[in-house]
Design a protein around this motif. Structure first.
Motif, short mmCIF file in Angstrom:
data_model
loop_
_atom_site.label_atom_id
_atom_site.label_comp_id
_atom_site.label_asym_id
_atom_site.label_seq_id
_atom_site.Cartn_x
_atom_site.Cartn_y
_atom_site.Cartn_z
N ASN A 113 2.75 -0.05 -7.56
CA ASN A 113 1.97 1.00 -6.65
C ASN A 113 2.35 2.55 -6.91
O ASN A 113 3.51 2.60 -7.27
CB ASN A 113 2.30 0.80 -4.89
N GLY A 114 1.40 3.31 -7.08
CA GLY A 114 1.67 4.61 -7.31
C GLY A 114 1.83 5.03 -8.86
O GLY A 114 1.90 6.28 -9.36
N TYR B 275 -3.35 2.26 -6.71
CA TYR B 275 -2.56 1.98 -5.21
C TYR B 275 -3.12 0.62 -4.76
O TYR B 275 -4.12 0.35 -4.98
CB TYR B 275 -3.25 2.96 -4.14
N CYS C 170 -7.77 -3.23 -5.59
CA CYS C 170 -6.90 -1.90 -5.39
C CYS C 170 -7.72 -0.87 -5.35
O CYS C 170 -9.14 -0.73 -5.14
CB CYS C 170 -6.02 -2.03 -6.62
N SER D 15 -3.68 2.52 2.58
CA SER D 15 -2.81 3.66 2.99
C SER D 15 -1.47 3.12 2.80
O SER D 15 -0.99 2.11 2.78
CB SER D 15 -2.87 3.83 4.41
N PRO D 16 -0.46 4.20 2.77
CA PRO D 16 1.02 3.83 2.65
C PRO D 16 1.74 2.85 3.38
O PRO D 16 2.49 2.05 2.85
CB PRO D 16 1.50 5.21 2.69
N ASP D 17 1.40 2.70 4.88
CA ASP D 17 1.95 1.91 5.58
C ASP D 17 1.00 0.67 5.84
O ASP D 17 1.27 -0.20 6.82
CB ASP D 17 2.21 2.57 7.15
N SER D 18 -0.16 0.37 5.03
CA SER D 18 -0.83 -0.79 5.19
C SER D 18 -0.25 -1.92 3.87
O SER D 18 0.32 -1.60 3.06
CB SER D 18 -2.40 -0.61 4.97
#
Length: 154
Positions: free
Chosen positions: A140-141, A90, A114, A94-97
């Motif tokens: 990412n992911g 990641y 990371c 967070s997903p929205d950062s």
């Protein structure tokens, strides 16, 4: 004691979950034990046989060098920051950062680069030296392996 309908509801909930095992005590000496087999993705192995081409000609043959079908990206200079474990990469907390770092980011030794999620734990990967990020090697992911390059720092 569970009714047949209650057991059916439990089985439906179990089937819709990611659980692989379930044990239910039905009575004082009665148990229901359910296990699901997990199927690992099958590996695909392809074999290629070399093609043979025979050319017969009275005139001399001049070989042309063909451009490669794929352009290989030049290796980024610097030191690789490798994954310390197997897990999910990641780039942000967070997903929205915003990502911790990107190409061109200046980092100091000890800065968080990371996160790698392994066994439901988030593990920070930090810079081993100061420098500039010249390449982000994974997305990412993405699942990463132990020792896989994550970043290049120059």
């Amino acid at each position: 004691m569970y009714s047949v309908e209650e057991i059916k509801e439990l089985l439906a909930a179990f089937d819709g979950s990611k659980a692989t095992a379930m044990d239910i005590q039905l009575g004082e000496n009665e148990f229901l034990s359910i296990r699901q087999k997990t199927a690992a993705p099958a590996a695909v192995i392809k074999e290629y046989a070399p093609e043979t081409v025979s050319v017969q000609s009275a005139a001399p043959v001049i070989a042309e060098t063909a451009a490669p079908a794929e352009q290989i990206a030049p290796a980024a200079e610097g030191t690789a920051v490798e994954s310390p474990m197997v897990g999910v990469f990641y780039s942000a907390p967070s997903p929205d950062s915003d990502p911790y770092v990107s190409v061109g980011s200046s980092v100091n030794k000890g800065d968080v680069l990371c996160l790698i999620e392994a066994m439901k734990l988030m593990n920070e990967v930090t810079a081993e030296k100061s420098g500039v990020i010249t390449q982000v090697c994974v997305e990412n992911g993405q699942v990463v392996e132990y020792g896989q390059p994550l970043f290049m720092i120059k």
